[in-house]
Design an enzyme around this catalytic site. Structure first.
Site, short mmCIF file in Angstrom:
data_model
loop_
_atom_site.label_atom_id
_atom_site.label_comp_id
_atom_site.label_asym_id
_atom_site.label_seq_id
_atom_site.Cartn_x
_atom_site.Cartn_y
_atom_site.Cartn_z
N HIS A 250 0.86 -1.18 0.00
CA HIS A 250 0.00 0.00 0.00
C HIS A 250 0.89 1.23 0.00
CE1 HIS A 250 -2.98 2.95 1.36
NE2 HIS A 250 -3.91 2.09 0.99
N ASP A 304 -8.07 -4.69 0.02
CA ASP A 304 -8.65 -5.34 -1.15
C ASP A 304 -8.36 -6.84 -1.21
OD1 ASP A 304 -9.70 -2.95 -2.44
OD2 ASP A 304 -7.62 -2.38 -2.74
#
Length: 367
Positions: A250, A304
């Site tokens: 991320h 996700d």
């Protein structure tokens, strides 16, 4: 990257320890103890609601779910487009039917944010049914936000467990600082454009696979792997070819994304309930075995990673994964815009020029 462009009270992220706060409240408390409607109130008003405030907001959302017939006509005309393109088109189209469209006062923008939050699921589900040759399902005022979305999508009353699962998913996606789509929204707001225009721009930014597309890609990866015993070989080949394993890493977090744990537990439970645990087994093998050594480099699963398996098990088409992200994020985008409007200055960064200088012009006949 990693530049503080402004102050905010909407959310706080500490990527080094994996901490996320909405308006000062820890995401773990909110995910396990709140409802999405409470989070909408919190993100837009800055405080958790009491019973009366929540009842008023919930009633307003339920009363504003329907979309004009003209928007249904537009959806029908562009039904072959990607669901995110349809959502973006329909959301900016709603401005034509909103009497407060051009009113950028805080009070008007909160009302518009609530209306956009209420109508966005109707757009996404109406499009999916139209493109499937089915009639759109009218909103059900007896169901909460998450339950109504599932009802309009499948035309059947969802069970409480599934509603709770979708509710948590919306909570986890509600706000996340000045990411790419929120930045796009704030840039639009900084020009004193309307909230409809700014949120529509955010939808366009979220569509990009580098921002909102990871859940869909993780599920594609899982289907390609097929079985848990294939996961390690698949991952090794990817890594040897310097390709990404989707759902890891991320831009902000160097620890595990704090939102991931809530979807991990629910992905496992849903897989067991549906009698299809292999998707969770594949993901677990990737995260706990294959990719575990990369945690020293700050590469962990993100929100996700487990979301796609949940959507897949619920029977949701893969091209609706990003729109679901958007449905949860509408309040956060709106809150970012409202902050921008309150102390506004045109966002106009500069580019550092690295091209040639002072070149002599050559007439076209001499080139």
């Amino acid at each position: 990257m990693n530049v503080y462009m402004d102050n905010t009270e909407s959310s706080f992220i500490d990527g080094d320890i994996g901490k996320l706060l909405y308006r000062g409240y820890d995401i773990h408390d909110l995910a396990e103890k709140s409802t999405f409607e409470e989070i909408v109130y919190l993100v837009l008003y800055g405080e958790l609601p009491n019973h009366a405030q929540l009842e008023e907001l919930d009633g307003y959302l339920r009363a504003n779910r329907r979309i004009p017939d003209e928007i249904i006509t537009v959806i029908d005309a562009v039904q072959s487009a990607h669901p995110m393109d349809v959502l973006q088109t329909a959301m900016i189209g709603l401005a034509a039917f909103d009497e407060e469209s051009e009113d950028n006062s805080k009070e008007a923008n909160i009302r518009k944010a609530l209306r956009l939050t209420a109508k966005a699921p109707t757009i996404v589900t109406a499009h999916h049914r139209v493109r499937s040759g089915l009639e759109p399902v009218a909103p059900n005022p007896d169901l909460n936000h998450a339950g109504n979305f599932l009802f309009m999508l499948f035309n059947e009353i969802p069970d409480d467990e599934t509603v709770s699962l979708m509710d948590v998913d919306f909570i986890l996606h509600a706000e996340h600082g000045v990411n790419a789509s929120s930045f796009a929204a704030r840039v639009s707001a900084s020009t004193n454009s309307t909230l409809h225009a700014a949120v529509s721009g955010a939808v366009g930014a979220l569509k990009g696979p580098a921002h909102g597309g990871a859940a869909e890609e993780v599920m594609k990866m899982s289907i390609e792997i097929g079985n848990p015993e294939n996961a390690e070989e698949y991952a090794r080949k990817k890594l040897d070819n310097r390709e990404r394993i989707m759902g890891f890493g991320h831009r902000v977090y160097r620890a595990e994304d704090p939102r991931a744990r809530h979807l991990r537990e629910r992905s496992q439970a849903l897989g067991e309930k549906r009698g299809d645990p292999r998707w969770f087994q594949i993901l677990t093998h990737l995260s706990e075995d294959v990719m575990a050594p990369y945690r020293d480099r700050g590469i962990y699963v993100n929100v996700d990673f487990y979301a796609g398996s949940i959507y897949h098990l619920l029977g949701i088409p893969s091209d609706l994964f990003i729109p679901i992200f958007a449905l949860g994020r509408v309040p956060g985008w709106s809150a970012q815009c409202i902050e921008q409007y309150e102390n506004n200055i045109l966002l106009r960064p500069r580019l550092h020029y690295v091209g040639p200088m002072d070149r002599e012009y050559v007439p076209i006949d001499e080139r």
